[in-house]
Write an enzyme that holds these catalytic residues in place. Structure first.
Site, PDB file in Angstrom:
ATOM      1  N   PRO A   2       0.028  52.909  21.540  1.00 13.10           N
ATOM      2  CA  PRO A   2      -0.708  51.644  21.486  1.00 13.10           C
ATOM      3  C   PRO A   2       0.106  50.465  22.005  1.00 13.10           C
ATOM      4  O   PRO A   2       1.199  50.179  21.521  1.00 13.10           O
ATOM      5  CB  PRO A   2      -1.024  51.484  19.993  1.00 13.10           C
ATOM      6  CG  PRO A   2      -1.081  52.876  19.482  1.00 13.10           C
ATOM      7  CD  PRO A   2      -0.018  53.615  20.249  1.00 13.10           C
ATOM      8  N   ARG A 274      11.359  56.863  31.051  1.00 16.36           N
ATOM      9  CA  ARG A 274       9.892  56.785  30.978  1.00 16.36           C
ATOM     10  C   ARG A 274       9.310  56.943  32.377  1.00 16.36           C
ATOM     11  O   ARG A 274       9.907  56.520  33.369  1.00 16.36           O
ATOM     12  CB  ARG A 274       9.443  55.448  30.373  1.00 16.36           C
ATOM     13  CG  ARG A 274       9.935  55.241  28.954  1.00 16.36           C
ATOM     14  CD  ARG A 274       9.367  53.983  28.364  1.00 16.36           C
ATOM     15  NE  ARG A 274       9.861  53.758  27.011  1.00 16.36           N
ATOM     16  CZ  ARG A 274       9.448  52.794  26.218  1.00 16.36           C
ATOM     17  NH1 ARG A 274       8.517  51.945  26.638  1.00 16.36           N
ATOM     18  NH2 ARG A 274       9.949  52.649  25.013  1.00 16.36           N
TER      19      ARG A 274
END
Length: 293
Positions: A2, A274
């Site tokens: 989120p 990432r």
């Protein structure tokens, strides 16, 4: 996962509890990794019982229940956390239940304000009660300007001298609060900026495009109630999926055609452990902006 759009959607979804008075706070039985709850549940129950929810606010990627004594319950969903008014995706990962007074025993299909649920599959989220001073010192003063409200000048001032790649720098919550990995990739694609470019080498026009793209991407994602990815974890407050995943331009689209130039192919690289997705043809280290078709 989120990020700002998902957390903003959660906040808007749980607004029906504003004005409700807490009756009980409990931790349901859970055999999974325990979530961080501070203080201990017995103390939390004493502090919240008979307190009225005065407001629902968001700070960066955190949901905040603001009470009538100026205290706050700060919920940070992190990777897989949800804040719900409806039944959770499953009962096994339910971490906290807040029941409100005057609740009906059997909830109707249209009344979802009887209780608030915190659900977290991986148990990486946190729930912390703070008084006003603790919140200001531990949260508010440590976060940068909110990504929805930061100005172009603030953005450049906070990041313009950094030697970090711009994609990595946009994830720095002390510089700009709310942007995560997914939306950083989408923002830089829309701005036509190579994610590998060092911040201190970006031109003024590039900073202006990045700032404009932040607002456009985040507002659009909020309008579509966030992104529910392939694992299906993220849901809104009523346990429904978001819709912005259908609007992604580059995120998780490796090897697919670039939606702007149509001749380039979306690449995936790793930055700060990432995944970063971008089109090398459209997203340039020079200050020029690719034409949009």
């Amino acid at each position: 996962m989120p990020e700002l759009p998902e957390v903003e959607t959660m906040c808007r979804g749980i607004r029906p509890i504003i004005g409700r008075t807490v009756e009980r706070v409990e931790v349901p039985p859970c055999h999974c990794r325990p979530i961080t709850i501070e203080p201990k549940i017995a103390t939390l129950q004493r502090r919240l019982r008979d307190r009225q929810v005065a407001d629902i606010q968001r700070r960066g990627k955190r949901v905040m229940l603001c009470f009538d004594d100026a205290s706050r319950l700060v919920i940070e969903p992190r990777m897989t956390g949800l804040v719900l008014l409806a039944d959770p995706p499953d009962p096994d990962h339910l971490r906290l239940r807040i029941q409100f007074k005057n609740s009906s025993v059997a909830r109707s299909a249209t009344d979802f304000a009887d209780e608030l649920l915190v659900w977290d599959r991986r148990g990486l989220g946190t729930i912390r009660w703070m008084n006003d001073r603790e919140y200001r010192v531990k949260i508010d003063e440590r976060l940068g300007a909110d990504a929805l409200h930061i100005t172009a000048d603030q953005l450049k001032q906070n990041l313009g001298l950094s030697r970090r790649p711009v994609k990595v720098a946009l994830l720095d919550q002390a510089a700009v609060a709310g942007i995560g990995n997914l939306y950083a990739a989408e923002i830089l694609f829309l701005a036509g900026v190579d994610p590998r470019t060092r911040c201190d080498r970006l031109t003024q026009p590039q900073w202006q495009r990045i700032h404009a793209a932040i607002g456009e991407v985040l507002h659009d994602a909020i309008a579509h109630e966030g992104s529910t990815l392939s694992d299906g974890t993220y849901r809104n407050a009523l346990n429904d999926p978001g819709g912005y995943q259908n609007m992604h331009r580059v995120y998780d689209r490796e090897h697919q055609s670039c939606p702007r130039c149509e001749t380039g192919v979306v690449r995936r690289i790793v930055q700060a452990q990432r995944s970063t997705f971008f089109c090398a043809g459209c997203q340039r280290k020079s200050g020029k902006h690719p034409s949009i078709v």
